[in-house]
Design a protein around this motif. Structure first.
Motif, short mmCIF file in Angstrom:
data_model
loop_
_atom_site.label_atom_id
_atom_site.label_comp_id
_atom_site.label_asym_id
_atom_site.label_seq_id
_atom_site.Cartn_x
_atom_site.Cartn_y
_atom_site.Cartn_z
N ILE A 24 28.36 57.78 -10.05
CA ILE A 24 28.43 58.88 -11.00
C ILE A 24 28.93 58.27 -12.30
CG2 ILE A 24 29.47 61.10 -11.59
CD1 ILE A 24 27.67 61.31 -9.18
N PHE A 25 28.17 58.43 -13.36
CA PHE A 25 28.54 57.83 -14.65
C PHE A 25 29.36 58.82 -15.49
CE2 PHE A 25 24.98 55.32 -13.23
CZ PHE A 25 25.34 54.02 -13.59
N ILE A 26 30.38 58.32 -16.13
CA ILE A 26 31.24 59.14 -16.98
C ILE A 26 31.34 58.54 -18.37
CG2 ILE A 26 32.65 59.91 -15.03
CD1 ILE A 26 34.85 57.95 -16.07
N GLN A 27 31.68 59.39 -19.32
CA GLN A 27 32.00 58.95 -20.67
C GLN A 27 33.52 58.89 -20.77
OE1 GLN A 27 30.18 57.87 -23.57
NE2 GLN A 27 32.32 57.28 -23.87
N PRO A 28 34.12 57.70 -20.72
CA PRO A 28 35.58 57.61 -20.83
C PRO A 28 36.04 57.90 -22.25
CG PRO A 28 34.62 55.41 -20.79
CD PRO A 28 33.49 56.39 -20.57
N GLY A 29 37.34 57.97 -22.44
CA GLY A 29 37.87 58.27 -23.77
C GLY A 29 37.49 57.24 -24.80
N ASP A 47 39.86 60.11 -17.56
CA ASP A 47 39.69 58.76 -17.02
C ASP A 47 41.05 58.13 -16.69
OD1 ASP A 47 40.77 57.22 -19.29
OD2 ASP A 47 38.93 57.74 -20.36
N LYS A 48 41.00 56.97 -16.06
CA LYS A 48 42.21 56.31 -15.56
C LYS A 48 43.25 56.11 -16.66
CE LYS A 48 43.78 52.01 -13.37
NZ LYS A 48 43.34 50.70 -12.80
N ALA A 89 32.14 55.99 -12.49
CA ALA A 89 33.47 56.51 -12.20
C ALA A 89 34.08 55.79 -11.01
CB ALA A 89 33.38 58.01 -11.91
N THR A 90 35.40 55.76 -10.97
CA THR A 90 36.11 55.19 -9.83
C THR A 90 37.06 56.25 -9.27
OG1 THR A 90 38.07 54.38 -11.01
CG2 THR A 90 36.09 53.00 -11.10
N ALA A 91 37.71 55.93 -8.18
CA ALA A 91 38.65 56.87 -7.55
C ALA A 91 39.87 57.10 -8.42
CB ALA A 91 39.07 56.34 -6.18
N ASP A 92 40.07 56.30 -9.45
CA ASP A 92 41.21 56.46 -10.35
C ASP A 92 40.93 57.43 -11.49
OD1 ASP A 92 42.90 54.66 -8.98
OD2 ASP A 92 41.91 52.95 -9.96
N ASP A 93 39.69 57.90 -11.59
CA ASP A 93 39.33 58.89 -12.59
C ASP A 93 39.41 60.29 -11.97
OD1 ASP A 93 38.53 56.89 -14.57
OD2 ASP A 93 36.76 56.56 -13.31
#
Length: 439
Positions: free
Chosen positions: A281-286, A334-335, A293-297
């Protein structure tokens, strides 16, 4: 020695022995201890007001934890505790979320109940249009204002920006010039609770850190204002002769259903049911480019309601399944952003604990409390956890508590007050309060 005498002697000894073994029932006499609960006021934000299910409405107000505390205080000399209730004709207040049904796959169907208390709006120069609620003009002990940050309490124009505060003030926006701290200390009081600071980090977190103006309040400024608030409250207000009180730490927002319900594993499982080759799953981080994405997000609860994963954009790229159409920042913390939330939460709580100790105030570690109950407990036969909808602790917005959750909090406040001031305020029967209301 005849047998009749022996029998009577044995019987007499048995009666005496039974009487001497009878357990003593200690009667606890209600006592105010070293505190005075004649006029108790509650200072705080949405958690203090009874906000639940994404709104402030009459049933939520009727289950506000300060009202529970104020009612129990009446057994030890406390006075009437007045709430700024919406009237019966406007019971839906600002509007709220309602669990209407479940889908065939078990997903909740949540609908929005429209507001009944909005009577218009005001144009505030520089800030735009602000809604207006029906005014409240009665006696007041609960000063809970949804949305207020600690760094807002000294602003003289804040009543023009927050409709929940505006409805408590005598003037109409944008003519208000009274700060929140001045308002709550305008009348004498003998005891206070203060649960402020949540919103100073909450809006940053719940917005996915996407709005720059929502950045957490500066740590040094938080300490300065918190000290000032406690100093003002300890005076007992205008005309008062001093007051004792209780303060509370702020919860770990990252452990609430708002951040724990939508997981990376759940998203992938749902997508792979029809597209087994999908692995990310792709995310737009800050900051930086889109990434897996990782489990830390943390994915935010509104992403579930949006139901957008996999839907193609104009270029045909599926939402969240391609770096060219990632999950937007507003739906993910995000993380690195989560680390900011944790850092500021820990700093604010260190300040709260320090100020409480320095001023001899009772302290409720709400952060620890909600983590313990969130991890899972059984209370008077009722299971409670941070599970969304089924956990009984958190309401439908995933942040605020259910009446059951507020009762748990009320009892922790009462226990802390009793411990600090030697009072014996009775606790609340939590089983009288509901969790999430099912259809």
């Amino acid at each position: 020695m005849n047998s009749k005498f022996i029998f009577r002697s044995i019987l007499a000894v048995a009666v005496v022995t039974a009487a001497s073994c009878k357990p003593e029932l200690k009667t606890i006499t209600p006592s105010k201890g070293s505190a005075d609960f004649t006029r108790y006021i509650a200072v705080g934000n949405s958690l203090t007001s009874g906000f639940a299910d994404g709104g402030l409405y009459l049933e939520g107000q009727q289950n506000a934890f300060p009202l529970m505390i104020g009612t129990q205080m009446q057994t030890v000399g406390g006075g009437t505790f007045s709430m700024p209730f919406f009237n019966a004709n406007q019971a839906d207040g600002s509007g709220y979320k309602k669990l209407s049904s479940f889908t065939a796959t078990g997903d909740p169907v949540i609908t929005d109940v429209p507001a009944q208390a909005v009577i218009g709006s005001a144009n505030v120069p520089g800030f735009g249009t602000v809604p207006l609620f029906t005014k409240y003009a009665g006696d007041l002990n609960n000063y809970g204002v949804p949305g207020i940050r600690l760094n807002n309490i000294t602003l003289t124009y804040y009543g023009n920006l927050n409709p929940y505060f505006e409805r408590l003030l005598p003037n109409t926006s944008p003519a208000n010039t009274t700060s929140y701290l001045s308002f709550v200390t305008a009348k004498p009081f003998t005891f206070f609770s203060m649960w402020l600071g949540n919103n100073d980090v909450l809006s940053y977190a719940t917005g996915g850190a996407a709005v720059a103006t929502d950045f957490p309040t500066d740590k040094a400024l938080f300490t300065q204002i918190y000290n000032g608030a406690v100093t003002a409250l300890k005076t007992g207000g205008a005309g008062g002769t001093g007051a004792k009180g209780v303060v509370a730490t702020i919860p770990d927002v990252l452990s609430t259903p708002y951040f724990t319900t939508v997981t990376l594993k759940a998203l992938l499982t749902a997508v792979q049911a029809s597209a087994p080759t999908v692995q990310a799953i792709f995310i737009q981080p800050g900051t930086g480019a889109p990434r897996p994405a990782t489990a830390d997000d943390y994915f935010l609860l509104p992403l579930k309601a949006a139901n957008v994963i996999g839907k193609p954009n104009a270029a045909g790229l599926p939402y969240g399944l391609h770096p060219g159409n990632p999950v937007e920042s507003k739906y993910v913390l995000d993380k690195a952003e989560a680390a900011v939330v944790a850092d500021y939460t820990n700093s604010y709580n260190a300040t709260i604990k320090s100020v409480a100790a320095a001023n001899g105030l009772a302290l409720v570690d709400a952060n620890a409390l909600l983590k313990v109950y969130g991890a899972g407990k059984v209370v008077n036969g009722a299971a409670v956890s941070a599970a969304y909808i089924t956990g009984n602790l958190f309401s439908l917005d995933g942040i605020h508590l259910t009446p059951f959750g507020y009762a748990i909090v009320a009892n922790e406040f009462i226990k802390s007050i009793n411990s600090q001031y030697g009072s014996s305020i009775p606790t609340v029967d939590v089983t009288k309060y509901r969790g999430v209301k099912f259809p």
